[in-house]
Design an enzyme around this catalytic site. Structure first.
Site, PDB file in Angstrom:
ATOM      1  N   ILE A  90       0.778  -1.516   0.239  1.00  0.00           N
ATOM      2  CA  ILE A  90      -0.151   0.262  -0.147  1.00  0.00           C
ATOM      3  C   ILE A  90       1.011   1.737  -0.117  1.00  0.00           C
ATOM      4  CG2 ILE A  90      -0.293   0.452   2.312  1.00  0.00           C
ATOM      5  CD1 ILE A  90      -3.537   0.319   2.102  1.00  0.00           C
ATOM      6  N   ASN A 137      11.404  -9.031   6.939  1.00  0.00           N
ATOM      7  CA  ASN A 137      11.777  -8.304   8.238  1.00  0.00           C
ATOM      8  C   ASN A 137      11.009  -8.678   9.477  1.00  0.00           C
ATOM      9  OD1 ASN A 137      12.924  -5.067   7.120  1.00  0.00           O
ATOM     10  ND2 ASN A 137      11.480  -5.310   6.960  1.00  0.00           N
ATOM     11  N   VAL A 176       4.064  -5.318   9.544  1.00  0.00           N
ATOM     12  CA  VAL A 176       2.224  -6.634  10.517  1.00  0.00           C
ATOM     13  C   VAL A 176       2.968  -7.835  10.993  1.00  0.00           C
ATOM     14  CG1 VAL A 176       1.331  -6.817   9.081  1.00  0.00           C
ATOM     15  CG2 VAL A 176       1.753  -5.587   8.303  1.00  0.00           C
ATOM     16  N   HIS A 234       5.609 -12.337   6.459  1.00  0.00           N
ATOM     17  CA  HIS A 234       5.722 -11.745   4.591  1.00  0.00           C
ATOM     18  C   HIS A 234       7.046 -11.659   4.173  1.00  0.00           C
ATOM     19  CE1 HIS A 234       5.529  -7.748   6.994  1.00  0.00           C
ATOM     20  NE2 HIS A 234       5.842  -7.588   6.459  1.00  0.00           N
ATOM     21  N   HIS A 256       9.322  -9.240   0.984  1.00  0.00           N
ATOM     22  CA  HIS A 256       8.915  -7.872   0.050  1.00  0.00           C
ATOM     23  C   HIS A 256      10.044  -8.628  -1.116  1.00  0.00           C
ATOM     24  CE1 HIS A 256       8.214  -4.973   3.403  1.00  0.00           C
ATOM     25  NE2 HIS A 256       8.122  -6.055   4.053  1.00  0.00           N
TER      26      HIS A 256
HETATM   27  P1  AMP Z   1       7.069  -4.872   7.021  1.00  0.00           P
HETATM   28  O1  AMP Z   1       7.416  -3.680   7.622  1.00  0.00           O
HETATM   29  O2  AMP Z   1       7.975  -5.862   6.515  1.00  0.00           O
HETATM   30  O3  AMP Z   1       6.125  -5.044   8.809  1.00  0.00           O
HETATM   31  O4  AMP Z   1       6.327  -4.496   6.507  1.00  0.00           O
HETATM   32  C1  AMP Z   1       4.760  -3.969   6.198  1.00  0.00           C
HETATM   33  C2  AMP Z   1       4.028  -3.669   5.398  1.00  0.00           C
HETATM   34  O5  AMP Z   1       2.952  -3.372   4.415  1.00  0.00           O
HETATM   35  C3  AMP Z   1       4.673  -2.410   4.421  1.00  0.00           C
HETATM   36  O6  AMP Z   1       5.558  -2.135   3.892  1.00  0.00           O
HETATM   37  C4  AMP Z   1       3.422  -1.345   4.507  1.00  0.00           C
HETATM   38  O7  AMP Z   1       3.010  -0.543   3.639  1.00  0.00           O
HETATM   39  C5  AMP Z   1       2.450  -3.180   3.994  1.00  0.00           C
HETATM   40  N1  AMP Z   1       0.870  -3.030   4.154  1.00  0.00           N
HETATM   41  C6  AMP Z   1       0.329  -2.058   5.528  1.00  0.00           C
HETATM   42  N2  AMP Z   1      -1.038  -2.258   5.282  1.00  0.00           N
HETATM   43  C7  AMP Z   1      -1.165  -3.038   3.860  1.00  0.00           C
HETATM   44  C8  AMP Z   1      -2.567  -3.109   3.187  1.00  0.00           C
HETATM   45  N3  AMP Z   1      -3.577  -3.430   3.520  1.00  0.00           N
HETATM   46  N4  AMP Z   1      -2.541  -3.430   2.201  1.00  0.00           N
HETATM   47  C9  AMP Z   1      -1.636  -3.567   0.899  1.00  0.00           C
HETATM   48  N5  AMP Z   1       0.383  -3.423   1.858  1.00  0.00           N
HETATM   49  C10 AMP Z   1      -0.221  -3.169   3.195  1.00  0.00           C
END
Ligand code: AMP
Ligand code: ZN
Length: 113
Positions: A30, A86, A95, A99, A101
């Site tokens: 996002i 991360n 989050v 996941h 990236h």
């Molecule tokens: P991390 O810091 O590795 O946990 O990355 C979490 C990622 O999730 C960040 O790059 C956010 O921009 C992304 N993110 C958070 N909410 C959403 C969403 N609803 N849809 C898509 N990406 C998201």
């Protein structure tokens, strides 16, 4: 369950799902940090890579295979890309649902830490 990524998996939060199989989905970040910035996410709620038991470690290989395929689809497999996971607070994980990236589409910063 108020996990954002579980809600995306369940279709409760809309997202542009660009890939989906039995185990994983992928969608655009996002807040993209590069021209291509996709997230590859297991459907199962696993809080972080540190929570992967030996039995589930093949899952990360599966996520990497998906990322490689998406990089190909995005036309960045030749130019290069970065895969990042991360983990935890100091690892920059915002989050708490595992996941991967996929970042690319320009020369990325050399800084990793
Ligand atoms: P991390 O810091 O590795 O946990 O990355 C979490 C990622 O999730 C960040 O790059 C956010 O921009 C992304 N993110 C958070 N909410 C959403 C969403 N609803 N849809 C898509 N990406 C998201
Ligand atoms: Zn979750």
């Amino acid at each position: 369950m108020d996990c954002i990524f579980c809600q995306i998996v369940d279709g409760k939060i809309p997202s542009e799902i660009i890939y989906q199989d039995e185990e994983a989905i992928a969608f655009p970040d996002i807040q993209p940090q590069a021209p291509v910035h996709l997230l590859i996410v297991p459907k199962r709620h696993i809080p972080s890579v540190a929570h992967l038991a030996e039995a589930a470690s093949a899952l990360v290989g599966h996520l990497v295979n998906i990322a490689n395929q998406l990089a190909e689809n995005e036309g960045i497999s030749e130019s290069g890309y970065r895969l990042a996971i991360n983990c935890g607070k100091e690892g920059g994980q915002a989050v708490p649902h595992l996941h991967l990236h996929l970042l690319g589409g320009r020369e990325l910063s050399g800084k990793l830490g």
